[in-house]
Design a protein around this motif. Structure first.
Motif, mmCIF file in Angstrom:
data_model
loop_
_atom_site.group_PDB
_atom_site.id
_atom_site.type_symbol
_atom_site.label_atom_id
_atom_site.label_comp_id
_atom_site.label_asym_id
_atom_site.label_seq_id
_atom_site.Cartn_x
_atom_site.Cartn_y
_atom_site.Cartn_z
ATOM 1 N N THR A 131 -33.314 -32.917 -39.845
ATOM 2 C CA THR A 131 -33.502 -33.737 -41.046
ATOM 3 C C THR A 131 -34.608 -33.246 -41.981
ATOM 4 O O THR A 131 -34.415 -33.261 -43.197
ATOM 5 N N PRO A 132 -35.790 -32.808 -41.489
ATOM 6 C CA PRO A 132 -36.847 -32.454 -42.435
ATOM 7 C C PRO A 132 -36.481 -31.305 -43.376
ATOM 8 O O PRO A 132 -36.981 -31.246 -44.501
ATOM 9 N N ARG A 192 -32.591 -41.331 -38.659
ATOM 10 C CA ARG A 192 -33.288 -40.307 -39.455
ATOM 11 C C ARG A 192 -32.400 -39.811 -40.599
ATOM 12 O O ARG A 192 -32.865 -39.650 -41.729
ATOM 13 N N TYR A 193 -31.136 -39.565 -40.305
ATOM 14 C CA TYR A 193 -30.229 -39.100 -41.357
ATOM 15 C C TYR A 193 -29.905 -40.222 -42.334
ATOM 16 O O TYR A 193 -29.886 -40.013 -43.548
ATOM 17 N N ALA A 194 -29.654 -41.430 -41.821
ATOM 18 C CA ALA A 194 -29.293 -42.541 -42.690
ATOM 19 C C ALA A 194 -30.419 -42.915 -43.638
ATOM 20 O O ALA A 194 -30.172 -43.420 -44.744
ATOM 21 N N ASN A 195 -31.667 -42.654 -43.240
ATOM 22 C CA ASN A 195 -32.813 -42.993 -44.079
ATOM 23 C C ASN A 195 -33.110 -41.937 -45.136
ATOM 24 O O ASN A 195 -34.014 -42.135 -45.958
ATOM 25 N N SER A 196 -32.378 -40.829 -45.126
ATOM 26 C CA SER A 196 -32.559 -39.803 -46.157
ATOM 27 C C SER A 196 -32.094 -40.349 -47.505
ATOM 28 O O SER A 196 -31.096 -41.070 -47.588
ATOM 29 N N ASN A 232 -31.510 -42.652 -32.589
ATOM 30 C CA ASN A 232 -32.733 -42.170 -33.220
ATOM 31 C C ASN A 232 -32.393 -41.197 -34.352
ATOM 32 O O ASN A 232 -32.876 -41.329 -35.485
ATOM 33 N N GLY A 233 -31.526 -40.225 -34.057
ATOM 34 C CA GLY A 233 -31.130 -39.264 -35.079
ATOM 35 C C GLY A 233 -30.313 -39.895 -36.187
ATOM 36 O O GLY A 233 -30.461 -39.548 -37.369
ATOM 37 N N HIS A 234 -29.431 -40.833 -35.820
ATOM 38 C CA HIS A 234 -28.634 -41.539 -36.833
ATOM 39 C C HIS A 234 -29.552 -42.175 -37.878
ATOM 40 O O HIS A 234 -29.311 -42.069 -39.088
#
Length: 373
Positions: A112-113, A139-143, A135-137
Motif C-alpha cells: 500500500t505505501p 489498508r487498501y480501502a483507506n487509500s 488488516n490489508g483490506h
C-alpha cells in the motif's frame, strides 16, 4: 504430513489451477505465511502465473517449506520498509519483472505505501493486487484513490471457517503459554479488543471455556452485535483494560499504545493475532519498563510497582503452535488463484473488488470433492 495427504493437496491445487488458468499468464510476487502445507499453494501460483519471487512473512517461516520452494522459486527477505519507500519498491519490481504484466499477491497490505509509484513508474503494467487479510483490506480501502483493482478475499464467506479456526488456535496457544507458567484461563477475566471475525471467534471460544469476557470495539455496530451475543461490552476502555487479566488484541490496527500498557493490571497477559508492528505500539512504551524473558515465549515488562506479560514478543501467538486450520485454508488459497484470473481479464475498474459468487461455488464444490471424506 503423510505422502498420500500431500498427493491429495497437490491434486486439488492442480484442479483449481486448471479451472482458473488465465488466458495469458502474468508475472507475480507472492507474500505469504510459509507454513508446512504452503508449497502446494505456491506451486499452483506458479502454474497460473510466472512467479518471480516468494516473500515469506518473517515470523512464520517453516524451514522445510522454504527449502522445497527454493528449488523452483527465489524466496527473498520481506520487511515493511521494503515497500515504504516508493523508489526502493519500484526498483525491486523493475529488477525482477521489467516490462511485464504483474499481479501482486499480498497478506497485510505491504504494497500500500508505494502502490501509486509502482503502478505509475514501472516499465510494465500492474494488473492489480489480491489481498488476503482484513488488516490489508483496511489498508487498501483507506487509500484515497487506488491506482489499480484490488481483489480482496478477506471478507469472503469461504474465509469464515479459517477465521473461526484461527480464533481457536489463538485461544489454544494463549492457554498453552499460561499453563507453561502454572497459570490457567479460568478466574482471569479477558478483554477482547476488536469484534470482527477473529475477535468474535476468540470471544466465543473463551466464553465456552468458562472465561468472563468483555469486548471493546471502536465500531458501535459491532458493539451491539457483541451485546446481543451475551458479552459484556466495555463502556470505558481504560476501566476494561485495568480489570482484565488477559488482553487479546484482534483489530489489525494498533490496539495498545504506550500509555495503555500502564493501565494494565499487575500480572496481566497480552496477546495478539497479528504482527506486533500492526497491533501494538511497543516503541512508545516508556523506557522505565525492563524487559525480562519469563519462559520461552513470555516476556515480563516491569517498572516500579507495575508489571505485565507479553506473549510471543507481541507477534501472532498462534504461530507458536503451527497456526494450522487444516484443509480449510485451501478454500481461501483457491480464491486467491481465482483473483489472479480476474485481474488478467483487464475489465475491472480501479478500487476494491471481490471474487464472483459463481467462482466461489466452484471452489467450494471442488474442495468438498477432495476433503469431505
Amino acid at each position: 504430513m503423510e505422502q498420500f495427504e500431500r498427493a491429495r493437496i497437490d491434486s486439488y491445487f492442480a484442479r483449481i489451477a486448471a479451472e482458473f488458468a488465465p488466458t495469458e499468464r502474468p508475472s507475480s510476487f507472492l507474500i505469504t505465511h510459509l507454513l508446512p502445507e504452503r508449497p502446494s499453494f505456491v506451486g499452483a501460483v506458479g502454474r497460473t502465473s510466472n512467479l518471480r519471487a516468494v516473500l515469506p512473512k518473517p515470523k512464520s517461516i517453516d524451514a522445510a517449506a522454504r527449502r522445497a520452494i527454493e528449488k523452483t522459486t527465489p524466496c527473498e527477505t520481506l520487511s515493511r520498509e521494503m515497500f515504504e519507500d516508493p523508489d526502493t519498491a519500484v526498483e525491486y519490481i523493475e529488477s525482477r519483472a521489467a516490462g511485464e504484466a504483474v499481479v501482486l499477491l499480498d497478506v497485510g497490505g505491504y504494497f500500500t505505501p508505494s502502490l501509486d509509484a509502482i503502478c505509475n513508474q514501472v516499465s510494465g503494467r500492474i494488473l492489480g493486487v489480491v489481498e488476503d487479510t482484513e488488516n490489508g483490506h483496511k489498508r487498501y480501502a483507506n487509500s484515497d484513490k487506488l491506482p489499480c483493482p484490488v481483489v480482496s478475499v478477506a471478507r469472503s464467506p469461504l474465509k469464515d471457517p479459517e477465521d473461526f479456526l484461527v480464533g481457536q488456535s489463538v485461544v489454544f496457544s494463549t492457554e498453552a503459554l499460561l499453563r507453561s507458567r502454572g497459570d490457567i484461563l479460568h478466574g482471569r477475566p479477558a478483554l477482547v479488543i476488536g469484534f470482527g471475525k477473529l475477535g468474535s471467534s476468540i470471544a466465543r471460544l473463551l466464553h465456552a471455556k468458562g472465561v468472563q469476557v468483555t469486548v471493546h470495539d471502536v465500531d458501535p455496530v459491532r458493539r451491539t452485535q457483541a451485546l446481543s451475543q451475551g458479552f459484556t461490552v466495555a463502556r470505558d476502555r481504560d476501566v476494561a483494560l485495568h480489570g482484565a487479566g488477559l488482553v487479546l488484541c484482534a483489530t489489525g490496527t494498533v490496539s495498545l499504545r504506550g500509555e495503555d500498557f500502564a493501565t494494565l493490571r499487575n500480572g496481566a497477559y497480552v496477546a495478539t493475532v497479528t504482527s506486533s508492528e500492526d497491533e501494538l505500539d511497543l516503541g512508545s512504551l516508556p523506557d522505565v519498563y525492563q524487559r525480562t524473558p519469563n519462559g520461552e515465549h513470555v516476556t515480563r515488562y516491569a517498572t516500579t510497582g507495575h508489571y505485565f506479560y507479553l506473549l510471543n514478543r507481541g507477534n501472532a501467538v498462534n504461530f507458536l503452535h503451527g497456526a494450522s486450520v487444516g484443509p480449510f485454508i485451501f478454500l481461501v488459497q483457491a480464491e486467491i488463484l481465482a483473483g489472479i484470473r480476474m485481474l488478467t481479464r483487464g475489465d475491472l475498474g480501479h478500487g476494491m473488488r471481490e471474487v464472483d459468487a459463481a467462482d466461489r461455488k466452484t471452489i467450494a464444490a471442488t474442495w468438498l470433492n477432495y476433503f469431505n471424506r
